[in-house]
Scaffold this active site. Structure first.
Site, PDB file in Angstrom:
ATOM      1  NE  ARG A  43     -14.213  13.094  69.763  1.00 51.49           N
ATOM      2  CZ  ARG A  43     -15.374  13.339  70.738  1.00 51.49           C
ATOM      3  NH1 ARG A  43     -15.500  14.143  71.517  1.00 51.49           N
ATOM      4  NH2 ARG A  43     -16.498  12.402  70.390  1.00 51.49           N
ATOM      5  CD  GLU A  60     -11.151  -4.170  67.324  1.00 57.22           C
ATOM      6  OE1 GLU A  60     -12.005  -3.443  66.898  1.00 57.22           O
ATOM      7  OE2 GLU A  60     -10.046  -3.680  67.165  1.00 57.22           O
ATOM      8  CG  HIS A  85     -10.999  -0.413  64.907  1.00 52.25           C
ATOM      9  ND1 HIS A  85     -11.900  -0.481  65.900  1.00 52.25           N
ATOM     10  CD2 HIS A  85     -11.093   0.911  64.218  1.00 52.25           C
ATOM     11  CE1 HIS A  85     -12.507   0.528  66.079  1.00 52.25           C
ATOM     12  NE2 HIS A  85     -12.083   1.562  65.038  1.00 52.25           N
ATOM     13  CB  ILE A 118     -13.202   2.741  61.327  1.00 51.80           C
ATOM     14  CG1 ILE A 118     -12.908   1.321  60.460  1.00 51.80           C
ATOM     15  CG2 ILE A 118     -14.599   3.118  61.012  1.00 51.80           C
ATOM     16  CD1 ILE A 118     -13.646   0.007  60.935  1.00 51.80           C
ATOM     17  NE  ARG A 119     -17.270   6.298  62.858  1.00 50.60           N
ATOM     18  CZ  ARG A 119     -18.345   6.231  63.687  1.00 50.60           C
ATOM     19  NH1 ARG A 119     -19.356   7.090  63.759  1.00 50.60           N
ATOM     20  NH2 ARG A 119     -18.191   5.036  64.610  1.00 50.60           N
ATOM     21  N   GLY A 159     -15.202   2.704  69.272  1.00 48.98           N
ATOM     22  CA  GLY A 159     -16.899   2.832  69.450  1.00 48.98           C
ATOM     23  C   GLY A 159     -17.131   4.375  69.244  1.00 48.98           C
ATOM     24  CD  GLU A 160     -19.639   9.200  70.103  1.00 47.13           C
ATOM     25  OE1 GLU A 160     -18.595   9.947  69.795  1.00 47.13           O
ATOM     26  OE2 GLU A 160     -20.135   9.379  71.252  1.00 47.13           O
ATOM     27  CB  SER A 161     -14.750   8.888  72.474  1.00 49.48           C
ATOM     28  OG  SER A 161     -14.967   9.990  71.866  1.00 49.48           O
ATOM     29  CB  CYS A 221     -10.656   3.402  67.747  1.00 47.57           C
ATOM     30  SG  CYS A 221     -11.357   4.711  66.322  1.00 47.57           S
TER      31      CYS A 221
END
Length: 200
Positions: free
Chosen positions: A111, A177, A175, A139-140, A51-53, A83
């Site tokens: 990051r 999942e 990821h 992803i990013r 997600g967004e850390s 991630c």
């Protein structure tokens, strides 16, 4: 599919929660979302999703979960950070001072190390402890710049570390999942949720 009497929580404050819950259920694991300190009760393992850390760290603090997370780690229960979860599990304090770092693994992290969303990619990845290459979606994604003593490196992309473990914590930059290749999740369940009899 073998049903396992184990319960794995997915930290449910922000990020790829639903996908982890579905993947765990596909593997026959009882999977629950974790939103409150009492949700940790009875868990055999925990996933901190991507997600967004910064957002996840802020919500962990706002919802009073930080102390319970640290206690869960100190109990020796298995934790898997993917991630953004990798960033949160690190000791790296080189970013904003108000960013949460749980300090579960001694490592420095870059990051968005592989670029922005448009630079996301998928590739077969050699992963130590898994016989076949795994399908890895980045992803990013961050990467690990360096690790401290005792940290075991499990995978790398172009000399950039993307998976590591130490004691009861596993982290990956990708990821697991988001594909039907659940080998890394199975690795986590086998080794960190104490399921030597786990079978796909």
């Amino acid at each position: 599919m073998v049903r396992i009497e184990k319960t794995v929580g997915v930290l449910d404050v922000q990020g790829a929660v639903r996908e982890h819950l579905l993947a765990l259920k596909t593997l026959g694991i009882k999977a629950v979302s974790v939103k409150r300190p009492e949700d940790f009760n009875g868990l055999d393992g925990l996933i901190i999703p991507g997600g967004e850390s910064t957002a996840i760290g802020r919500l962990i603090r706002e919802q009073g979960l930080e102390d319970r997370l640290r206690a869960f780690h100190n109990e020796g229960k298995g934790i898997f950070g993917t991630c953004a979860g990798l960033i949160l599990c690190s000791t790296d304090d080189s970013h904003k001072t108000n960013d949460l770092r749980l300090g579960f693994i001694d490592m420095e992290v870059k990051r968005n190390g592989f670029g922005r969303q448009v630079a996301s990619f998928e590739m077969p990845l050699k992963f130590e402890g898994i016989d076949q290459e795994v399908e890895a979606v980045f992803i990013r994604a961050p990467y690990i710049q360096s690790v401290g003593p005792g940290v075991k490196v499990l995978a790398a992309v172009d000399d950039k570390i993307v998976a590591a473990e130490h004691e009861n914590v596993l982290v990956t930059a990708h990821h697991p999942e988001l594909t039907e290749d659940y080998a890394v999740l199975i690795y986590f369940l086998d080794k960190f949720v104490d399921e030597s009899e786990f079978n796909e």
